[in-house]
Design a protein around this motif. Structure first.
Motif, PDB file in Angstrom:
ATOM      1  N   ALA A  36       0.168  94.854 -40.923  1.00 33.61           N
ATOM      2  CA  ALA A  36      -0.757  94.921 -39.788  1.00 33.61           C
ATOM      3  C   ALA A  36      -0.717  96.293 -39.130  1.00 33.61           C
ATOM      4  N   LEU A  37       0.476  96.829 -38.948  1.00 36.19           N
ATOM      5  CA  LEU A  37       0.608  98.139 -38.300  1.00 36.19           C
ATOM      6  C   LEU A  37       0.010  99.242 -39.161  1.00 36.19           C
ATOM      7  N   THR A  38       0.160  99.139 -40.471  1.00 39.48           N
ATOM      8  CA  THR A  38      -0.418 100.147 -41.366  1.00 39.48           C
ATOM      9  C   THR A  38      -1.935 100.205 -41.214  1.00 39.48           C
ATOM     10  N   VAL A  39      -2.572  99.040 -41.165  1.00 38.14           N
ATOM     11  CA  VAL A  39      -4.032  98.994 -41.025  1.00 38.14           C
ATOM     12  C   VAL A  39      -4.463  99.548 -39.666  1.00 38.14           C
ATOM     13  N   VAL A  40      -3.815  99.072 -38.606  1.00 39.55           N
ATOM     14  CA  VAL A  40      -4.190  99.510 -37.257  1.00 39.55           C
ATOM     15  C   VAL A  40      -3.992 101.017 -37.107  1.00 39.55           C
ATOM     16  N   ASP A  41      -2.866 101.520 -37.567  1.00 33.63           N
ATOM     17  CA  ASP A  41      -2.593 102.958 -37.450  1.00 33.63           C
ATOM     18  C   ASP A  41      -3.615 103.791 -38.217  1.00 33.63           C
ATOM     19  N   ALA A  42      -3.984 103.328 -39.410  1.00 36.49           N
ATOM     20  CA  ALA A  42      -4.933 104.090 -40.222  1.00 36.49           C
ATOM     21  C   ALA A  42      -6.301 104.162 -39.544  1.00 36.49           C
ATOM     22  N   LEU A  43      -6.776 103.034 -39.021  1.00 33.62           N
ATOM     23  CA  LEU A  43      -8.093 103.023 -38.384  1.00 33.62           C
ATOM     24  C   LEU A  43      -8.072 103.757 -37.046  1.00 33.62           C
ATOM     25  N   ALA A  44      -7.014 103.543 -36.262  1.00 34.48           N
ATOM     26  CA  ALA A  44      -6.902 104.279 -34.998  1.00 34.48           C
ATOM     27  C   ALA A  44      -6.810 105.780 -35.260  1.00 34.48           C
TER      28      ALA A  44
END
Length: 250
Positions: A36-44
């Motif tokens: 979840a953090l990988t996805v959020v960090d990439a999009l942010a």
């Protein structure tokens, strides 16, 4: 819907507004915290990069400004409309409501929206509306926390019930927002993004007579001022305050 098409802080009287429909939430998936953090960090990261580039090389006047600011977070128009294709797509990097001690305001949009909310560890999103939120069943989720409270800072003598649903950490939850239906997003924690499709962006801009694509201009707020975080950051129903009749006699 707008009185002044390009106004970016237009206010509608909350005393008279009635939602024409309901928002609908669909829980999609729960992820391991690391994923979840990988996805959020990439999009942010895409949003933050776009805003750095805008600060260094501002979009010339009269051209599309893709890095924009909204009350709930910084946004980036990932995919603009083009002739024959009315929709576009935005990413939003949520502000942490508690870190800023500011809530976003209840508002509505001049066109419908399709929103995917994504959270990482230690982060929730409180979704609110003046009408009940329909939560569709999902095999991937248990029940989402839902409760009602009172909309803060209403005019004297006015009471409006607010309906709230909590997006839990490490989750994807979709929301379908009909045109003109009230809603309010407030992230609590540092790891939250939105992937938002505006299916009729160029149509609503033309319909309203707007001069360009700007999220704030496509928004009508239901409050003049933003309230402090303690009015929107809670993830459970507020505790009932006992009245004198509820207090046992000594």
């Amino acid at each position: 819907m707008k009185r002044s098409p390009d106004h970016e802080d237009e206010i509608l009287d909350v005393r008279t507004h009635r939602d024409p429909d309901r928002n609908r939430l669909t829980p999609v998936v729960r992820l391991p915290p690391e994923a979840a953090l990988t996805v959020v960090d990439a999009l942010a990261g895409l949003v933050r990069t776009a805003h750095r580039e805008e600060a260094e090389r501002p979009a010339p006047d009269g051209t599309l400004k893709r890095a924009q600011v909204f009350e709930e977070g910084d946004v980036f128009m990932l995919e603009p409309p083009f002739p024959g294709f009315f929709a576009d797509r935005y990413l939003m990097d949520f502000y942490d409501t508690t870190a800023r001690d500011i809530c976003s305001r209840m508002h509505l949009h001049t066109g419908l929206r399709f929103v995917r909310m994504m959270t990482g560890p230690d982060t929730t999103i409180r979704v609110s509306s003046l009408s009940p939120v329909t939560v569709r069943p999902s095999a991937a989720f248990g029940p989402l926390t839902a409760f009602t409270d009172e909309l803060p800072d209403t005019p004297e003598g006015v009471r409006r019930e607010r309906h709230n649903v909590i997006v839990p950490p490490n989750s994807w939850v979709d929301m379908q927002i009909p045109r003109g239906v009230s809603h309010q997003f407030n992230a609590v924690g540092p790891n939250a993004v939105i992937d938002s499709v505006h299916p009729e962006e160029s149509i609503e801009t033309l319909r309203e007579g707007m001069s360009g694509y700007r999220m704030m201009a496509q928004t009508i707020f239901l409050a003049k001022d933003r309230s402090p975080a303690d009015t929107c950051a809670g993830t459970t129903a507020p505790e009932d305050v006992p009245t004198p009749d509820d207090v046992p006699a000594p």
